[in-house]
Design an enzyme around this catalytic site. Structure first.
Site, PDB file in Angstrom:
ATOM      1  N   GLY A 262       0.943  -1.596  -0.177  1.00  0.00           N
ATOM      2  CA  GLY A 262       0.128  -0.096  -0.355  1.00  0.00           C
ATOM      3  C   GLY A 262       1.287   1.562   0.000  1.00  0.00           C
ATOM      4  O   GLY A 262       0.528   2.151  -0.233  1.00  0.00           O
ATOM      5  N   ILE A 265       5.876   2.775  -3.022  1.00  0.00           N
ATOM      6  CA  ILE A 265       6.751   2.156  -4.144  1.00  0.00           C
ATOM      7  C   ILE A 265       5.514   0.251  -4.573  1.00  0.00           C
ATOM      8  O   ILE A 265       4.916   0.330  -5.420  1.00  0.00           O
ATOM      9  CB  ILE A 265       8.120   1.640  -3.583  1.00  0.00           C
ATOM     10  N   ALA A 335       9.256  -4.863   0.072  1.00  0.00           N
ATOM     11  CA  ALA A 335       9.040  -2.984   0.016  1.00  0.00           C
ATOM     12  C   ALA A 335       8.908  -2.346   1.427  1.00  0.00           C
ATOM     13  O   ALA A 335       8.601  -1.375   1.511  1.00  0.00           O
ATOM     14  CB  ALA A 335       8.191  -2.393  -0.960  1.00  0.00           C
ATOM     15  N   LYS A 381      20.560   5.217   1.325  1.00  0.00           N
ATOM     16  CA  LYS A 381      20.972   5.948   2.921  1.00  0.00           C
ATOM     17  C   LYS A 381      21.824   4.200   3.125  1.00  0.00           C
ATOM     18  O   LYS A 381      22.587   4.768   4.389  1.00  0.00           O
ATOM     19  CB  LYS A 381      19.833   6.009   3.380  1.00  0.00           C
ATOM     20  N   LYS A 393      18.712  -0.788   6.632  1.00  0.00           N
ATOM     21  CA  LYS A 393      18.409  -1.183   5.086  1.00  0.00           C
ATOM     22  C   LYS A 393      19.953  -1.913   4.963  1.00  0.00           C
ATOM     23  O   LYS A 393      19.609  -2.737   4.011  1.00  0.00           O
ATOM     24  CB  LYS A 393      18.726  -0.602   4.390  1.00  0.00           C
ATOM     25  N   LEU A 420      10.378  11.125  -6.118  1.00  0.00           N
ATOM     26  CA  LEU A 420       9.345  12.200  -6.203  1.00  0.00           C
ATOM     27  C   LEU A 420       7.812  11.691  -6.101  1.00  0.00           C
ATOM     28  O   LEU A 420       7.202  10.788  -6.371  1.00  0.00           O
ATOM     29  CB  LEU A 420       9.145  12.672  -7.768  1.00  0.00           C
ATOM     30  N   VAL A 426      10.230  15.227   0.926  1.00  0.00           N
ATOM     31  CA  VAL A 426       9.472  16.794   0.803  1.00  0.00           C
ATOM     32  C   VAL A 426       8.598  17.326  -0.066  1.00  0.00           C
ATOM     33  O   VAL A 426       8.286  18.665   0.257  1.00  0.00           O
ATOM     34  CB  VAL A 426      11.280  17.300   0.422  1.00  0.00           C
ATOM     35  N   ARG A 511      18.688  17.276  10.651  1.00  0.00           N
ATOM     36  CA  ARG A 511      18.447  16.538  11.596  1.00  0.00           C
ATOM     37  C   ARG A 511      19.242  16.066  12.151  1.00  0.00           C
ATOM     38  O   ARG A 511      19.984  15.502  10.991  1.00  0.00           O
ATOM     39  CB  ARG A 511      17.119  16.247  11.241  1.00  0.00           C
TER      40      ARG A 511
END
Length: 581
Positions: A262, A265, A335, A381, A393, A420, A426, A511
């Site tokens: 859901g 991705i 995912a 990351k 990850k 995006l 963001v 942060r």
């Protein structure tokens, strides 16, 4: 018509002509493809086809009468017949064109004086459609912009090509332009983004035609196709052809399971898998609302799709074992994950519970029930991680590599950067802040990120999975990095405001766990090319699997204790992980 001419035509000839002429006309209209014309968009040459078809039909009738009966009525008979037929057919088609034009809502956001950028076929089509659309009476195309100097000063449907893209601002002021339509569907994205940035400086409303891939897949291009400019148009990434037909063989007639189905991705994975006619698609998610949304969407768009939606946690060993034993998936796309960096910094044990052990338990089931392929969705990351999310990850990638050595299942990972518009990214945040009048918050003026559209990322994940042999870490080419502050400024401009004037931008500081930039590969890995120039393979880093297993056991025994220093354990198995104690 004189009486002696009428007397020459027998009843038999009249009957034969009455049957033969419509048949001949029908065949000729078919040969000249008059029936293939979409009359809503007909041009003068389309009406010329009618003229040629009717003239040929009348000439055929003339020669038929001459050969069959040795007689030929006066030419006036055929001229009248020809003219009457042309008028009748033309009026009927013109009525269709008028009716469609009258009922077409067009693009009601178009208004005022319009500039069209692009003097090619797309631009001329848009101009003609604006002229003919009765709903756009308040619109007037004032000028055309085209970089082809040979076209300078020429006219398209009465509208002059007034300059090149360097003249956009001047022409917008001269002609008092309200709306600019970018109508170059073949324009490279980097060039398009530069032109659109020039358009933004005019303060005009900006519209855009679909890209060449969308244009080719649509039957027609018209004013209704014109859409708002999106942030993707300004980032300079080349448009991509989302053709995943070459992955159909490994999905078609197979059972595919998507964990986190859901999410941003996961849901796009479900959409693109549904296109490939799987035997069964299983959506698995712990959050029922998002699972419900994608389930309803797929049921509507693919009514023949064999679809099951399961509410479950990848952390629940017994539930996952039952699902794998019951449905026996052939392919698993994993995912499901916690992905928010700041939240995971505050809740490190939860990141390990969900990301690490959720992956471990799902991989264990995949191996136990002989899944053909297991594809882990990873992240940039994971490279030299400075936060618990990235480190978790990276451990997931190591788990995948470990299982690949011990199982008949092909275990692989696909690593990419930000997408995006994904949940929590963001762009939705910036849009919300802009709608509230600002300020838009950016952590650091120099922070950069890699971006890719969700459909592009998922199509590449599917393509990577189709070529996987097991053990690979696929790395997607994310293009050029984007400064987040530039992204914020462009979004503010797209919303019709001026950055720092109408909407302030505030810098709040990095942060915990956040980098100024993300890397796609660890220095030890290197890159290996594949047949797809957007997909690479990183050389896996060797690690001590026994040490990994011992660390997993230690974390499992202590992950419910928030006082346990779980970051120190992670550092032992992920040497590139750096963190603040």
């Amino acid at each position: 018509m004189c009486s002696n001419e009428i007397d020459q035509i027998t009843f038999k000839q009249t009957l034969v002509n009455a049957i033969a002429y419509p048949l001949i006309l029908f065949v000729l209209l078919y040969i000249f493809k008059v029936y293939n014309i979409i009359w809503r968009y007909a041009r003068l040459n389309d009406y010329f086809r009618i003229f040629v078809s009717v003239v040929c039909a009348c000439m055929a009738l003339f020669f038929m009468n001459r050969v069959s009966y040795g007689q030929k009525p006066g030419g006036f008979v055929y001229v009248v017949l020809c003219m009457f037929t042309i008028v009748l057919i033309t009026l009927s088609r013109a009525h269709l064109k008028y009716r469609f034009s009258d009922n077409d809502n067009g693009n009601e956001n178009l208004f005022g004086n319009i500039m069209v950028i692009g003097g090619g076929s797309a631009g001329s089509t848009i101009i003609n459609d604006i002229f003919e659309n009765k709903r756009l009476k308040n619109c007037e195309v004032k000028c055309v912009i085209d970089d082809d100097l040979k076209k300078a000063g020429q006219y398209i449907s009465g509208v002059q090509i007034a300059g090149t893209t360097t003249d956009i601002i001047r022409c917008a002021d001269k002609y008092k332009i309200d709306t600019i339509i970018f109508a170059i569907p073949t324009c490279p994205n980097d060039r398009k983004s530069l032109i659109l940035e020039m358009c933004q400086k005019t303060g005009c409303k900006i519209k855009i035609v679909p890209s060449i891939y969308q244009f080719l897949s649509d039957e027609t291009l018209n004013v209704s196709s014109v859409r708002e400019v999106e942030i993707e148009d300004l980032l300079g990434r080349e448009p991509f052809d989302k053709d995943i037909n070459d992955v159909g063989d490994y999905i078609a007639d197979k059972t595919a399971l998507v964990t986190g189905g859901g999410g941003s991705i996961g849901s796009e994975l479900c959409r693109q898998i549904a296109e490939q006619n799987p035997k069964l698609l299983i959506i698995l998610d712990i959050y029922e609302n998002s699972a419900y949304d994608i389930q309803n969407e797929l049921k509507h768009d693919y009514p023949e799709l064999n679809l099951i939606t399961l509410i479950a946690s990848v952390r629940d060993s017994k539930r996952m074992d039952y699902i794998f034993s019951q449905y026996k998936p052939d392919i698993v796309f994993h995912a499901a994950a916690h992905k928010h960096v700041p939240l995971m910094e505050e809740n490190p044990n939860e990141a390990i519970k969900n990301n690490v052990f959720g992956t471990y338990k799902t991989a264990l089931c995949a191996s136990k029930y002989n899944v053909h392929k297991f594809v882990l969705i990873s992240t940039d990351k994971a490279v030299n991680p400075t936060n618990i999310m990235g480190a978790s990850k990276r451990i997931c990638e190591m788990i995948v590599q470990m299982f690949n050595h011990r199982s008949n299942t092909d275990f692989v990972a696909v690593r990419f950067g930000n997408v995006l518009g994904s949940n929590g990214s963001v762009i939705p945040l910036f849009k919300k802040q802009i709608s509230e009048g600002g300020p838009v918050t950016v952590t650091d003026p120099n922070i950069i990120r890699y971006f890719m559209t969700i459909p592009e990322a998922v199509s590449l994940v599917l393509k990577a999975g189709s070529t996987a042999k097991g053990g690979e870490i696929f790395v997607l080419d994310m293009g050029k990095p984007v400064k987040i502050v530039d992204l914020a400024e462009k979004l503010i401009q797209l919303s019709g405001f001026k950055p720092y004037v109408d909407i302030p931008i505030e810098f709040t500081g990095l942060r915990p766990g956040e980098k100024l930039y993300e890397e796609m590969l660890m220095s030890e890995e290197g890159l290996q090319k594949t047949d797809n120039n957007l997909i690479y393979i990183g050389k896996p880093i060797e690690f001590d699997e026994k040490k990994l297993e011992d660390a997993l056991t230690l974390m499992k025994d202590n992950m419910y204790n928030d006082d346990f220093n779980i970051k120190a354990v992670i550092k032992e198995i992920v040497p590139t992980y750096s963190y603040t104690k």
